[in-house]
Design a protein around this motif. Structure first.
Motif, PDB file in Angstrom:
ATOM      1  N   ALA A 258       0.827  -1.204   0.000  1.00  0.00           N
ATOM      2  CA  ALA A 258       0.000   0.000   0.000  1.00  0.00           C
ATOM      3  C   ALA A 258       0.864   1.258   0.000  1.00  0.00           C
ATOM      4  O   ALA A 258       0.563   2.233  -0.700  1.00  0.00           O
ATOM      5  N   ILE A 259       1.953   1.251   0.787  1.00  0.00           N
ATOM      6  CA  ILE A 259       2.847   2.408   0.833  1.00  0.00           C
ATOM      7  C   ILE A 259       3.537   2.602  -0.514  1.00  0.00           C
ATOM      8  O   ILE A 259       3.666   3.728  -1.012  1.00  0.00           O
ATOM      9  N   THR A 260       3.978   1.504  -1.114  1.00  0.00           N
ATOM     10  CA  THR A 260       4.613   1.587  -2.431  1.00  0.00           C
ATOM     11  C   THR A 260       3.656   2.182  -3.453  1.00  0.00           C
ATOM     12  O   THR A 260       4.045   3.020  -4.279  1.00  0.00           O
ATOM     13  N   SER A 261       2.389   1.754  -3.388  1.00  0.00           N
ATOM     14  CA  SER A 261       1.380   2.295  -4.302  1.00  0.00           C
ATOM     15  C   SER A 261       1.170   3.785  -4.056  1.00  0.00           C
ATOM     16  O   SER A 261       1.037   4.578  -5.000  1.00  0.00           O
ATOM     17  N   GLY A 262       1.145   4.173  -2.775  1.00  0.00           N
ATOM     18  CA  GLY A 262       0.967   5.588  -2.449  1.00  0.00           C
ATOM     19  C   GLY A 262       2.131   6.438  -2.937  1.00  0.00           C
ATOM     20  O   GLY A 262       1.916   7.551  -3.453  1.00  0.00           O
ATOM     21  N   ILE A 263       3.339   5.935  -2.801  1.00  0.00           N
ATOM     22  CA  ILE A 263       4.515   6.661  -3.295  1.00  0.00           C
ATOM     23  C   ILE A 263       4.417   6.825  -4.805  1.00  0.00           C
ATOM     24  O   ILE A 263       4.707   7.899  -5.351  1.00  0.00           O
ATOM     25  N   GLY A 264       3.985   5.760  -5.474  1.00  0.00           N
ATOM     26  CA  GLY A 264       3.847   5.820  -6.920  1.00  0.00           C
ATOM     27  C   GLY A 264       2.853   6.886  -7.364  1.00  0.00           C
ATOM     28  O   GLY A 264       3.064   7.581  -8.360  1.00  0.00           O
ATOM     29  N   THR A 265       1.768   7.030  -6.606  1.00  0.00           N
ATOM     30  CA  THR A 265       0.771   8.048  -6.925  1.00  0.00           C
ATOM     31  C   THR A 265       1.378   9.447  -6.861  1.00  0.00           C
ATOM     32  O   THR A 265       1.027  10.337  -7.655  1.00  0.00           O
ATOM     33  N   LEU A 266       2.304   9.646  -5.926  1.00  0.00           N
ATOM     34  CA  LEU A 266       2.913  10.964  -5.757  1.00  0.00           C
ATOM     35  C   LEU A 266       3.973  11.270  -6.808  1.00  0.00           C
ATOM     36  O   LEU A 266       4.046  12.402  -7.308  1.00  0.00           O
ATOM     37  N   VAL A 267       4.806  10.307  -7.125  1.00  0.00           N
ATOM     38  CA  VAL A 267       6.005  10.629  -7.910  1.00  0.00           C
ATOM     39  C   VAL A 267       6.099   9.930  -9.265  1.00  0.00           C
ATOM     40  O   VAL A 267       6.922  10.340 -10.095  1.00  0.00           O
ATOM     41  N   ASP A 268       5.327   8.898  -9.508  1.00  0.00           N
ATOM     42  CA  ASP A 268       5.443   8.190 -10.785  1.00  0.00           C
ATOM     43  C   ASP A 268       4.840   9.003 -11.926  1.00  0.00           C
ATOM     44  O   ASP A 268       3.846   9.712 -11.741  1.00  0.00           O
TER      45      ASP A 268
END
Length: 308
Positions: A258-268
């Motif tokens: 879930a954290i990895t997905s959230g990071i992706g939403t911010l910076v990917d």
């Protein structure tokens, strides 16, 4: 006004082309790296959040490993207790058989002695990564009756905290070399013979068919049965802790995703969006070059005015 000193059209076209080239460079960087925010200069707030969360995800990965190590340690202790229960049941069976008058109790004791040795071997060999929860020495300086397993890592208000799962091994100890307080080496005293014994040290080789000896034998049977009950309870407790540990490990794994997905939403970077923008900017770049070429031709038109 036509001027050979100042070409306003060319300056405007050049500014537009430079702006397009900058946007094109940003888009190409996003496509090549896969990140919309690859450095602090792209978006300082998002970059800071993503960097912190990546660090926390690394800590959670370590927590997951710790939970796996803890689960393995619990499993070794659980397996050891289960085997000890089986062996102790055999000792009880031998004692029940020895209750029958006329039985050669010296021979029965020789079998019991081997089972007692097996119990000691089980307790002392139930070791994983240097941890033995079944055979301990509570007099050692490093002894701690509460074992902890790192179970969580969290951050709140800039402060980090570590959660643990605790196991009280005084309830699982089979042997304590210091004070003989383990399930197997705890001593009882016979009512008639005033003999101290434990599951590991009981000896019926000298018992006869006298009333007192038979009563003491029955007391030993009851004591051994009580030890089996204590080990069963200990195994149940370890089983419950192991279940919780496995559940926490699954949760930490899901949390990391879930954290990895959230990071992706911010910076990917959105590759569909970036590919569309790339094509549009390439067209703008070509038009900008063409517009600058046309603007630079104005000076040639002025020159034609002075030709005879």
């Amino acid at each position: 006004m036509a001027s050979i000193m100042t070409n306003a059209s060319a300056m405007t076209a050049l500014q537009s082309l430079n702006s397009t080239n900058k946007q094109l460079s940003v888009t190409q960087a996003r496509i090549s790296t896969g990140f919309r925010v690859a450095a602090a200069e792209n978006n300082a707030a998002y970059w800071s959040i993503a960097t912190t969360m990546r660090s926390d995800n690394g800590a959670l990965s370590t927590v997951k490993d710790a939970l796996g190590l803890g689960a393995a340690t619990i499993d070794v202790a659980y397996t050891g207790i289960n085997k000890a229960i089986d062996v102790t049941k055999e000792i009880k069976n031998k004692l029940v058989a020895a209750r029958q008058p006329g039985v050669d109790r010296a021979k029965v004791q020789s079998e019991i002695a081997e089972l007692q040795n097996q119990l000691t071997s089980i307790a002392e060999s139930s070791v994983f990564s240097g941890e033995n929860w079944l055979s301990v020495d509570s007099s050692q300086a490093t002894y701690n009756s509460t074992k902890t397993i790192v179970a969580s890592f969290s951050r709140s208000g800039g402060q980090v905290s570590i959660g643990t799962i605790s196991v009280d091994i005084t309830k699982t100890e089979l042997i304590d070399a210091n004070d003989q307080s383990g399930i197997l080496d705890t001593q009882d005293t016979t009512a008639n013979g005033n003999v101290n014994y434990s599951i590991l040290s009981l000896d019926i080789s000298a018992f006869t068919d006298t009333t007192n000896d038979l009563q003491d034998l029955e007391q030993m049977i009851s004591f051994v049965d009580g030890g089996i009950g204590k080990m069963t309870t200990a195994a149940s407790s370890l089983g419950a802790v192991k279940q919780r540990t496995n559940m926490q490990k699954d949760f930490v794994s899901s949390l990391m995703d879930a954290i990895t997905s959230g990071i992706g939403t911010l910076v990917d970077a959105d590759m569909n969006e970036e590919s569309t923008r790339l094509q549009a900017l390439q067209v703008q770049q070509q038009l900008g070059v063409q517009s600058l070429t046309i603007a630079n031709q104005n000076s040639q038109q002025i020159l034609s005015l002075f030709r005879g």
